[in-house]
Design a protein around this motif. Structure first.
Motif, PDB file in Angstrom:
ATOM      1  N   ILE A  50     -36.817  62.498  88.647  1.00 18.96           N
ATOM      2  CA  ILE A  50     -38.034  62.023  89.307  1.00 18.96           C
ATOM      3  C   ILE A  50     -37.792  62.080  90.810  1.00 18.96           C
ATOM      4  O   ILE A  50     -36.707  61.754  91.293  1.00 18.96           O
ATOM      5  CB  ILE A  50     -38.370  60.584  88.842  1.00 18.96           C
ATOM      6  CG1 ILE A  50     -38.666  60.557  87.339  1.00 18.96           C
ATOM      7  CG2 ILE A  50     -39.505  59.997  89.666  1.00 18.96           C
ATOM      8  CD1 ILE A  50     -39.878  61.349  86.910  1.00 18.96           C
ATOM      9  N   ASP A  51     -38.795  62.485  91.565  1.00 17.17           N
ATOM     10  CA  ASP A  51     -38.625  62.659  93.009  1.00 17.17           C
ATOM     11  C   ASP A  51     -38.609  61.353  93.785  1.00 17.17           C
ATOM     12  O   ASP A  51     -37.788  61.170  94.676  1.00 17.17           O
ATOM     13  CB  ASP A  51     -39.739  63.549  93.566  1.00 17.17           C
ATOM     14  CG  ASP A  51     -39.649  64.976  93.043  1.00 17.17           C
ATOM     15  OD1 ASP A  51     -38.539  65.545  93.073  1.00 17.17           O
ATOM     16  OD2 ASP A  51     -40.685  65.504  92.613  1.00 17.17           O
ATOM     17  N   THR A  52     -39.574  60.464  93.503  1.00 16.06           N
ATOM     18  CA  THR A  52     -39.672  59.229  94.274  1.00 16.06           C
ATOM     19  C   THR A  52     -39.949  58.042  93.358  1.00 16.06           C
ATOM     20  O   THR A  52     -40.569  58.185  92.305  1.00 16.06           O
ATOM     21  CB  THR A  52     -40.786  59.299  95.344  1.00 16.06           C
ATOM     22  OG1 THR A  52     -42.059  59.319  94.717  1.00 16.06           O
ATOM     23  CG2 THR A  52     -40.633  60.512  96.236  1.00 16.06           C
ATOM     24  N   LEU A  53     -39.483  56.898  93.787  1.00 13.14           N
ATOM     25  CA  LEU A  53     -39.714  55.647  93.065  1.00 13.14           C
ATOM     26  C   LEU A  53     -40.473  54.673  93.947  1.00 13.14           C
ATOM     27  O   LEU A  53     -40.207  54.578  95.141  1.00 13.14           O
ATOM     28  CB  LEU A  53     -38.390  54.980  92.675  1.00 13.14           C
ATOM     29  CG  LEU A  53     -37.480  55.692  91.704  1.00 13.14           C
ATOM     30  CD1 LEU A  53     -36.170  54.913  91.551  1.00 13.14           C
ATOM     31  CD2 LEU A  53     -38.160  55.875  90.364  1.00 13.14           C
ATOM     32  N   THR A  54     -41.393  53.950  93.342  1.00 11.10           N
ATOM     33  CA  THR A  54     -42.002  52.806  93.991  1.00 11.10           C
ATOM     34  C   THR A  54     -41.445  51.582  93.296  1.00 11.10           C
ATOM     35  O   THR A  54     -41.413  51.527  92.061  1.00 11.10           O
ATOM     36  CB  THR A  54     -43.537  52.839  93.866  1.00 11.10           C
ATOM     37  OG1 THR A  54     -44.011  54.022  94.499  1.00 11.10           O
ATOM     38  CG2 THR A  54     -44.161  51.624  94.528  1.00 11.10           C
ATOM     39  N   VAL A  55     -40.988  50.623  94.079  1.00 10.88           N
ATOM     40  CA  VAL A  55     -40.353  49.436  93.511  1.00 10.88           C
ATOM     41  C   VAL A  55     -40.853  48.189  94.224  1.00 10.88           C
ATOM     42  O   VAL A  55     -41.326  48.265  95.357  1.00 10.88           O
ATOM     43  CB  VAL A  55     -38.810  49.519  93.611  1.00 10.88           C
ATOM     44  CG1 VAL A  55     -38.280  50.811  93.021  1.00 10.88           C
ATOM     45  CG2 VAL A  55     -38.326  49.369  95.046  1.00 10.88           C
ATOM     46  N   ASP A  56     -40.751  47.070  93.571  1.00 11.19           N
ATOM     47  CA  ASP A  56     -41.045  45.789  94.206  1.00 11.19           C
ATOM     48  C   ASP A  56     -40.016  45.589  95.314  1.00 11.19           C
ATOM     49  O   ASP A  56     -38.823  45.852  95.121  1.00 11.19           O
ATOM     50  CB  ASP A  56     -40.941  44.669  93.173  1.00 11.19           C
ATOM     51  CG  ASP A  56     -41.274  43.319  93.756  1.00 11.19           C
ATOM     52  OD1 ASP A  56     -40.422  42.779  94.491  1.00 11.19           O
ATOM     53  OD2 ASP A  56     -42.363  42.809  93.473  1.00 11.19           O
ATOM     54  N   SER A  57     -40.469  45.137  96.465  1.00 14.24           N
ATOM     55  CA  SER A  57     -39.542  45.006  97.596  1.00 14.24           C
ATOM     56  C   SER A  57     -38.379  44.062  97.310  1.00 14.24           C
ATOM     57  O   SER A  57     -37.328  44.173  97.929  1.00 14.24           O
ATOM     58  CB  SER A  57     -40.296  44.572  98.857  1.00 14.24           C
ATOM     59  OG  SER A  57     -40.916  43.327  98.661  1.00 14.24           O
ATOM     60  N   GLY A  58     -38.533  43.168  96.336  1.00 21.30           N
ATOM     61  CA  GLY A  58     -37.454  42.254  95.991  1.00 21.30           C
ATOM     62  C   GLY A  58     -36.369  42.859  95.117  1.00 21.30           C
ATOM     63  O   GLY A  58     -35.330  42.238  94.897  1.00 21.30           O
ATOM     64  N   THR A  59     -36.585  44.085  94.613  1.00 24.87           N
ATOM     65  CA  THR A  59     -35.606  44.710  93.715  1.00 24.87           C
ATOM     66  C   THR A  59     -34.901  45.915  94.334  1.00 24.87           C
ATOM     67  O   THR A  59     -34.205  46.647  93.641  1.00 24.87           O
ATOM     68  CB  THR A  59     -36.291  45.166  92.402  1.00 24.87           C
ATOM     69  OG1 THR A  59     -37.252  46.190  92.699  1.00 24.87           O
ATOM     70  CG2 THR A  59     -36.965  44.010  91.699  1.00 24.87           C
ATOM     71  N   VAL A  60     -35.069  46.120  95.626  1.00 20.19           N
ATOM     72  CA  VAL A  60     -34.549  47.328  96.266  1.00 20.19           C
ATOM     73  C   VAL A  60     -33.049  47.501  96.060  1.00 20.19           C
ATOM     74  O   VAL A  60     -32.584  48.579  95.683  1.00 20.19           O
ATOM     75  CB  VAL A  60     -34.903  47.359  97.770  1.00 20.19           C
ATOM     76  CG1 VAL A  60     -34.200  48.510  98.474  1.00 20.19           C
ATOM     77  CG2 VAL A  60     -36.403  47.457  97.958  1.00 20.19           C
ATOM     78  N   ALA A  61     -32.253  46.482  96.314  1.00 17.92           N
ATOM     79  CA  ALA A  61     -30.794  46.621  96.216  1.00 17.92           C
ATOM     80  C   ALA A  61     -30.372  47.016  94.803  1.00 17.92           C
ATOM     81  O   ALA A  61     -29.559  47.928  94.618  1.00 17.92           O
ATOM     82  CB  ALA A  61     -30.110  45.325  96.641  1.00 17.92           C
ATOM     83  N   GLU A  62     -30.930  46.354  93.804  1.00 22.72           N
ATOM     84  CA  GLU A  62     -30.613  46.655  92.401  1.00 22.72           C
ATOM     85  C   GLU A  62     -30.996  48.097  92.063  1.00 22.72           C
ATOM     86  O   GLU A  62     -30.228  48.831  91.437  1.00 22.72           O
ATOM     87  CB  GLU A  62     -31.387  45.670  91.508  1.00 22.72           C
ATOM     88  CG  GLU A  62     -31.395  46.011  90.044  1.00 22.72           C
ATOM     89  CD  GLU A  62     -32.376  45.144  89.241  1.00 22.72           C
ATOM     90  OE1 GLU A  62     -32.530  45.457  88.052  1.00 22.72           O
ATOM     91  OE2 GLU A  62     -32.983  44.204  89.782  1.00 22.72           O
ATOM     92  N   ILE A  63     -32.156  48.512  92.487  1.00 24.75           N
ATOM     93  CA  ILE A  63     -32.648  49.852  92.144  1.00 24.75           C
ATOM     94  C   ILE A  63     -31.886  50.915  92.934  1.00 24.75           C
ATOM     95  O   ILE A  63     -31.577  51.972  92.412  1.00 24.75           O
ATOM     96  CB  ILE A  63     -34.170  49.913  92.364  1.00 24.75           C
ATOM     97  CG1 ILE A  63     -34.772  48.907  91.412  1.00 24.75           C
ATOM     98  CG2 ILE A  63     -34.702  51.325  92.254  1.00 24.75           C
ATOM     99  CD1 ILE A  63     -36.003  49.145  90.721  1.00 24.75           C
TER     100      ILE A  63
END
Length: 179
Positions: A50-63
């Motif tokens: 997958i080229d890009t991910l959208t994530v909740d800003s609170g999960t950035v480090a984990e993702i």
């Protein structure tokens, strides 16, 4: 693979950068994007290229740990930050944790404030589900000439405010094709 420095000052590698996204769009190259809610979904997305991910800003480090090379946009939600200062602080925090860009549905002054700090920010136009009452309910936007022209103005204002891209939601195909 592109070599970058993250907003947090770390050396990293990404498959894509904002510059790549803009170039690919101009060339008509299609890319894939999904939302990842946790590390297992991010890892699965990475396995599927997958080229890009959208994530909740609170999960950035984990993702980021689960998908170190995928372009990540950290989403800020309408109720998450009340003031521009809070939105900017949240953006800086998400970028320091490994996001490549910020998505914000907030107003132009918030977009501009984030962009002025050198943060790649994505705006939003078309239907805002949380503001559906302003549109007369959940519906497609841009079916009339006036609405289509309003959307064009929204795109221009977002660009002038510093947004590098824009999420477009529930907009008439004909209007979007002309814009």
């Amino acid at each position: 693979m592109k070599h970058i420095y993250t907003y947090g000052g770390q050396i990293a590698q990404r498959h894509l950068t904002v510059g790549c996204l803009i170039k690919n769009k101009a060339q008509g190259k299609r890319m894939t994007q999904v939302t990842a809610f946790d590390a297992s979904e991010a890892a699965a997305a990475a396995e599927q290229n997958i080229d890009t991910l959208t994530v909740d800003s609170g999960t950035v480090a984990e993702i980021r740990n689960a998908a170190p090379h995928i372009f990540i946009t950290a989403a800020q939600y309408m109720r998450q930050y009340v003031t521009e200062d809070e939105a900017l602080g949240g953006a800086i925090d998400a970028m320091a944790k490994g996001a490549d860009a910020i998505y914000s549905p907030r107003g132009l002054t918030t977009i501009e404030r984030i962009a002025r700090e050198g943060i790649s920010v994505q705006g939003h136009t078309g239907l805002f589900p949380a503001r559906a009452t302003q549109f007369g309910g959940l519906r497609t936007v841009g079916k009339t000439a006036d609405e289509a022209l309003g959307l064009l103005q929204d795109f221009r204002r977002l660009e002038e405010a510093g947004a590098y891209s824009c999420e477009v939601e529930c907009v008439a195909d004909e209007a979007l094709a002309e814009i």
